[in-house]
Design an enzyme around this catalytic site. Structure first.
Site, mmCIF file in Angstrom:
data_model
loop_
_atom_site.group_PDB
_atom_site.id
_atom_site.type_symbol
_atom_site.label_atom_id
_atom_site.label_comp_id
_atom_site.label_asym_id
_atom_site.label_seq_id
_atom_site.Cartn_x
_atom_site.Cartn_y
_atom_site.Cartn_z
ATOM 1 C CG ASN A 44 -0.366 0.743 2.399
ATOM 2 O OD1 ASN A 44 -0.405 1.972 2.464
ATOM 3 N ND2 ASN A 44 0.212 -0.021 3.330
ATOM 4 C CG ASN A 90 -1.236 5.332 13.945
ATOM 5 O OD1 ASN A 90 -0.817 6.220 13.206
ATOM 6 N ND2 ASN A 90 -0.615 4.173 14.082
ATOM 7 C CG ASN A 101 2.909 5.580 11.568
ATOM 8 O OD1 ASN A 101 4.057 5.172 11.390
ATOM 9 N ND2 ASN A 101 1.953 5.423 10.673
ATOM 10 C CB CYS A 127 4.007 6.197 7.445
ATOM 11 S SG CYS A 127 3.208 6.225 5.820
ATOM 12 C CB THR A 145 4.484 -1.861 5.464
ATOM 13 O OG1 THR A 145 4.699 -0.447 5.397
ATOM 14 C CG2 THR A 145 3.034 -2.140 5.783
ATOM 15 N N GLY A 187 1.222 -9.863 9.433
ATOM 16 C CA GLY A 187 0.683 -11.044 8.765
ATOM 17 C C GLY A 187 -0.066 -12.020 9.636
ATOM 18 N N GLY A 227 -3.958 -6.701 10.934
ATOM 19 C CA GLY A 227 -4.158 -5.680 9.911
ATOM 20 C C GLY A 227 -4.706 -6.227 8.620
HETATM 21 C C1 SIN Z 1 -0.278 4.865 4.735
HETATM 22 O O1 SIN Z 1 -1.287 5.558 4.993
HETATM 23 O O2 SIN Z 1 0.460 5.147 3.793
HETATM 24 C C2 SIN Z 1 0.026 3.650 5.565
HETATM 25 C C3 SIN Z 1 0.402 4.009 6.940
HETATM 26 C C4 SIN Z 1 1.695 3.428 7.389
HETATM 27 O O3 SIN Z 1 2.307 2.620 6.688
HETATM 28 O O4 SIN Z 1 2.140 3.763 8.490
#
Ligand code: SIN
Length: 304
Positions: A69, A99, A126, A129, A192, A243, A264
Site C-alpha cells: 500500500n 495513531n 507512527n 510510514c 510495513t 501477517g 491488519g
Molecule cells: C499509509 O497511509 O500510507 C500507511 C500508513 C503506514 O504505513 O504507516
C-alpha cells in the site's frame, strides 16, 4: 475457556487482539458486521493535525501472500476524529488507540496535546510510514531521532505512548531501546517493509508513489524474528504485528514476547478475522492447557 484479558500500559483489555491502524478505519464499517466491543482494542487510521488526501492512485497492489500500500496517510484530521468519531468509539467499550503522525516533531507534540484532554486510551506514534515524503519513517530510522521525538511527545502526552517501529533498518532493537530510554510505555512492531510492484507489460511502476509498504503473511517470519530479538532487549511491552491471520499466528507472536498483537491485512480478506482470531486463540490456550493467555508471553523454547 482461557482468560484472555490483560493490562497494557495500565489500560484493561478484554483480550490481546487489537485492530491495526490503517486497516480498520475508525471501526464503523466493521461494527455493521459484528460488535467491535469484542476486540481488545482498535488503533484508528493514522491521524494528522490537518486533513490529508493521501497519495494519488494506484496505491494498492496485490503481492504473493500479501499486499503493497502507498495510501499516504489519508485521514480527515484530528479535529474531525475527536468531534465525529471518538464519541461513538468510546461508547463501544473497547480500548481506543489514536495513531498519530506528523511532518515535524512539533506537529507530533501538537497531536499529543490535542488528544490529551480526550477519552482516547493510548497513543500510537507512527514514525514508520514509508509512504510520505515528509515525516513518517524519517523519524524512525536512526536511534537518535527515535529518542528525540519519543522524549518530546512523551513530555506532552497524557495517555500511555506506544512507538510504532519500522522494519526498514538493519537492527530494529536499537530503535526499540531508544524508544524505551526516551520513556515510551510500549512499542509496536512491525510497520510495513518497503517494496515495489512492476507492470512488466507497460514497463511501469504500478504504484503512483513508486514504492509502497508490504504487509500480510509474507512478512510474518520477519516480524516474528524482530519481536523475538526486541523482547530480549527491552522490558516495556511489545505489541506484535505482521501477517497475523489465525489464533495460532497470534500465539506465535506472544510466544516470541509480544504482550498483545495487532491484526491488519487479514481484515481485508476476512472482515471477521479479528473476532475469529480471538476465538482461535482461546481454543489454542485450551489445547495447550494454558489458563491465561498472558502465560504464553516470551515462553518460546529456543534451540541450542
Ligand atoms: C499509509 O497511509 O500510507 C500507511 C500508513 C503506514 O504505513 O504507516
Amino acid at each position: 475457556m482461557a482468560d484472555l484479558s490483560l493490562e497494557l500500559c495500565g489500560v484493561k483489555l478484554k483480550n490481546p487482539i487489537i485492530a491495526a491502524s490503517g486497516t480498520f478505519g475508525f471501526g464503523r464499517e466493521y461494527d455493521e458486521l459484528y460488535d467491535i466491543g469484542q476486540l481488545g482494542g482498535i488503533s484508528v487510521k493514522g491521524l494528522s493535525l490537518k486533513p490529508r488526501t493521501g497519495n494519488p492512485p494506484s496505491r494498492i497492489a496485490e503481492t504473493p501472500s500479501g499486499m503493497l500500500n502507498s495510501v499516504g496517510l489519508q485521514n480527515p484530521g484530528v479535529d474531525s476524529f475527536v468531534e465525529n468519531d471518538l464519541p461513538w468509539l468510546l461508547g463501544k467499550n473497547v480500548a481506543v488507540i489514536a495513531n498519530i503522525t506528523g511532518t515535524s516533531i512539533d506537529e507530533y507534540v501538537q497531536m499529543a496535546e490535542r488528544l490529551a484532554p480526550t477519552g482516547v486510551h493510548m497513543l500510537e506514534m507512527n514514525i514508520s510510514c514509508p509512504n510520505v515524503h515528509e515525516g513518517g519513517v524519517a523519524f524512525g530510522v536512526k536511534p537518535e531521532s527515535v529518542y528525540q521525538i519519543t522524549k518530546a511527545v512523551k513530555a506532552a502526552a497524557r495517555q500511555p505512548l506506544i512507538v510504532k517501529l519500522t522494519p526498514n533498518v538493519s537492527d530494529i532493537t536499537e530503535n526499540a531501546l531508544a524508544a524505551q530510554e526516551a520513556g515510551a510505555d510500549a512499542i509496536s512492531m512491525i510497520n510495513t517493509l518497503t517494496g515495489i510492484a512492476v507492470d512488466v507489460r507497460r514497463r511501469k511502476m504500478i504504484l503512483a508513489n513508486n514504492t509502497g509498504g508490504l504487509s500480510g503473511p509474507a512478512v510474518r517470519p520477519v516480524a516474528l524474528r524482530m519481536v523475538w530479538q526486541s523482547a530480549q532487549k527491552v522490558h516495556i511491552p511489545i505489541i506484535g504485528m505482521g501477517g497475523i491471520e489465525t489464533g495460532e499466528d497470534a500465539a506465535a507472536f506472544m510466544l516470541c514476547g509480544a504482550k498483545a498483537v495487532m491484526v491488519g491485512t487479514a481484515n481485508f480478506t476476512d472482515p471477521f478475522a479479528c473476532p475469529r482470531i480471538i476465538r482461535e486463540l482461546d481454543a489454542y490456550c485450551d489445547r495447550q492447557n494454558v489458563r491465561s493467555a498472558q502465560e504464553l508471553v516470551g515462553t518460546l523454547e529456543e534451540n541450542g
